[in-house]
Write a protein that holds these residues in place. Structure first.
Motif, mmCIF file in Angstrom:
data_model
loop_
_atom_site.group_PDB
_atom_site.id
_atom_site.type_symbol
_atom_site.label_atom_id
_atom_site.label_comp_id
_atom_site.label_asym_id
_atom_site.label_seq_id
_atom_site.Cartn_x
_atom_site.Cartn_y
_atom_site.Cartn_z
ATOM 1 N N LYS A 73 -5.729 9.617 8.809
ATOM 2 C CA LYS A 73 -6.735 9.073 7.886
ATOM 3 C C LYS A 73 -6.086 8.083 6.927
ATOM 4 O O LYS A 73 -6.652 7.012 6.644
ATOM 5 N N CYS A 74 -4.902 8.426 6.427
ATOM 6 C CA CYS A 74 -4.201 7.506 5.536
ATOM 7 C C CYS A 74 -3.915 6.181 6.225
ATOM 8 O O CYS A 74 -4.096 5.104 5.635
ATOM 9 N N ASP B 133 0.849 -1.186 0.000
ATOM 10 C CA ASP B 133 0.000 0.000 0.000
ATOM 11 C C ASP B 133 0.892 1.246 0.000
ATOM 12 O O ASP B 133 1.757 1.396 0.876
ATOM 13 N N THR C 123 -3.161 5.028 -2.791
ATOM 14 C CA THR C 123 -4.301 5.780 -2.278
ATOM 15 C C THR C 123 -3.862 7.213 -2.035
ATOM 16 O O THR C 123 -2.962 7.463 -1.224
ATOM 17 N N MET D 27 4.232 5.884 3.322
ATOM 18 C CA MET D 27 3.532 7.177 3.341
ATOM 19 C C MET D 27 4.329 8.139 2.469
ATOM 20 O O MET D 27 5.155 8.919 2.942
ATOM 21 N N PRO E 20 -0.699 11.340 1.277
ATOM 22 C CA PRO E 20 -1.461 12.493 1.788
ATOM 23 C C PRO E 20 -0.990 13.746 1.063
ATOM 24 O O PRO E 20 0.198 14.080 1.100
ATOM 25 N N ASN F 198 -4.648 14.173 8.451
ATOM 26 C CA ASN F 198 -4.642 13.522 7.146
ATOM 27 C C ASN F 198 -3.731 12.295 7.165
ATOM 28 O O ASN F 198 -4.041 11.264 6.550
ATOM 29 N N MET G 46 0.467 5.097 0.431
ATOM 30 C CA MET G 46 -0.463 6.125 0.854
ATOM 31 C C MET G 46 0.158 7.489 0.561
ATOM 32 O O MET G 46 1.329 7.725 0.878
ATOM 33 N N VAL H 47 -4.966 10.865 -0.665
ATOM 34 C CA VAL H 47 -5.947 11.572 0.149
ATOM 35 C C VAL H 47 -5.634 13.062 0.035
ATOM 36 O O VAL H 47 -4.685 13.560 0.640
#
Length: 301
Positions: free
Chosen positions: A77-78, A8, A38, A89, A12, A74, A10, A40
């Motif tokens: 949230k991630c 994954d 993902t 991240m 932000p 944020n 992520m 965000v």
């Protein structure tokens, strides 16, 4: 991480759309295709949702916050949205080198019981050119392990080392999801929340793996949040509170060497001192007093 795991990634986001697109393209260009991205978005820039829709890649998920959450919320949230066993991240102004996912998956497979994985990092400037800064030279020469092969680090020596000078590059790190979900990012911190998370993970007995293979490009430029708060001196008040609080916690944990390193936080003091010339050029007398007060303070409480 087994062969069937998906990494994954992520992301932000808040800020420059062009840099965001470059970061996303670096994910799309990975040699190992087993990833899920993902994004965000905490901003309101026009055309961004449409650009993501045009990618037509089912591995890319784009979400835009209805209201601005700020950096730490944020991040949290991630973390909540992570679905796999491991995640990264990614900073929206940073770049994955083409073999990043392959390097991370290989490293996790080799040391599956660690919680933090730090690959090799190249530092670049606003224009993507190689960059050498005082901060990064100090990290490399004084604090980072001289790793020519994979190393596994843990315990009080690692905590003391990082509290003396944090040589990790937060957006490049791969994390084990379960431990980060359990701890997450502290809502009372905005620019040192990564170190707070890392120290707590280490305090709980988890391992950090250093993989020297260069797989990531970390962008340093004056528009970053951390640089902006450093120029104003704001980040150092938060840093001092964190270091003194964590020193007390480490004393109670039975790690006196790490506690002493936290109270001294020498690298952060030197960083504050290095910002004084810039404040002098900008004639910010209040900032100068703040920076000097932090850098030269002898108080340990």
């Amino acid at each position: 991480m087994t062969a069937v795991d998906t990494l994954d990634i992520m992301l932000p986001h808040y800020g420059d759309t062009g840099l965001l697109q470059a970061a996303v393209r670096s994910v799309l260009d990975q040699t190992d295709k087993d990833w899920r991205l993902t994004v965000v978005d905490d901003g309101k820039e026009e055309g961004v949702p449409e650009w993501f829709a045009s990618l037509g890649d089912s591995r890319v998920r784009y979400l835009r916050n209805e209201q601005n959450l700020g950096i730490t919320k944020n991040f949290r949230k991630c973390v909540d949205l992570v679905e796999s066993s491991h995640f990264t991240m990614l900073g929206s102004d940073d770049i994955l080198l083409p073999d990043y996912v392959a390097t991370i998956r290989r490293t996790v497979a080799a040391v599956p019981d660690a919680a933090i994985y730090q690959p090799g990092v190249q530092v670049i400037d606003e224009n993507g050119a190689p960059s050498t800064t005082l901060i990064d030279e100090v990290k490399r020469r004084l604090y980072a392990p001289k790793a020519t092969s994979r190393q596994v680090l843990s315990g009080e020596p690692l905590a003391a080392n990082l509290l003396s000078g944090n040589w990790l590059y937060f957006p490049s790190i791969c994390w084990r999801a379960d431990i980060v979900k359990e701890i997450s990012f502290r809502e009372d911190l905005s620019v040192i929340q990564d170190l707070a998370l890392i120290i707590e993970i280490i305090r709980r007995g988890e391992k950090l793996v250093v993989e020297p293979t260069a797989a990531f490009q970390y962008r340093r430029h004056s528009a970053s949040l951390s640089s902006g708060e450093a120029v104003s001196g704001a980040r150092f008040g938060e840093a001092r509170r964190f270091f003194l609080d964590v020193a007390d916690q480490l004393d109670r944990h039975g790690w006196p060497k790490a506690a002493r390193a936290a109270r001294r936080h020498l690298s952060m003091r030197l960083h504050a001192l290095s910002m004084v010339p810039g404040a002098l050029r900008r004639r910010r007398s209040g900032t100068i007093r703040t920076l000097l007060g932090y850098a030269l303070s002898t108080s340990q409480r």
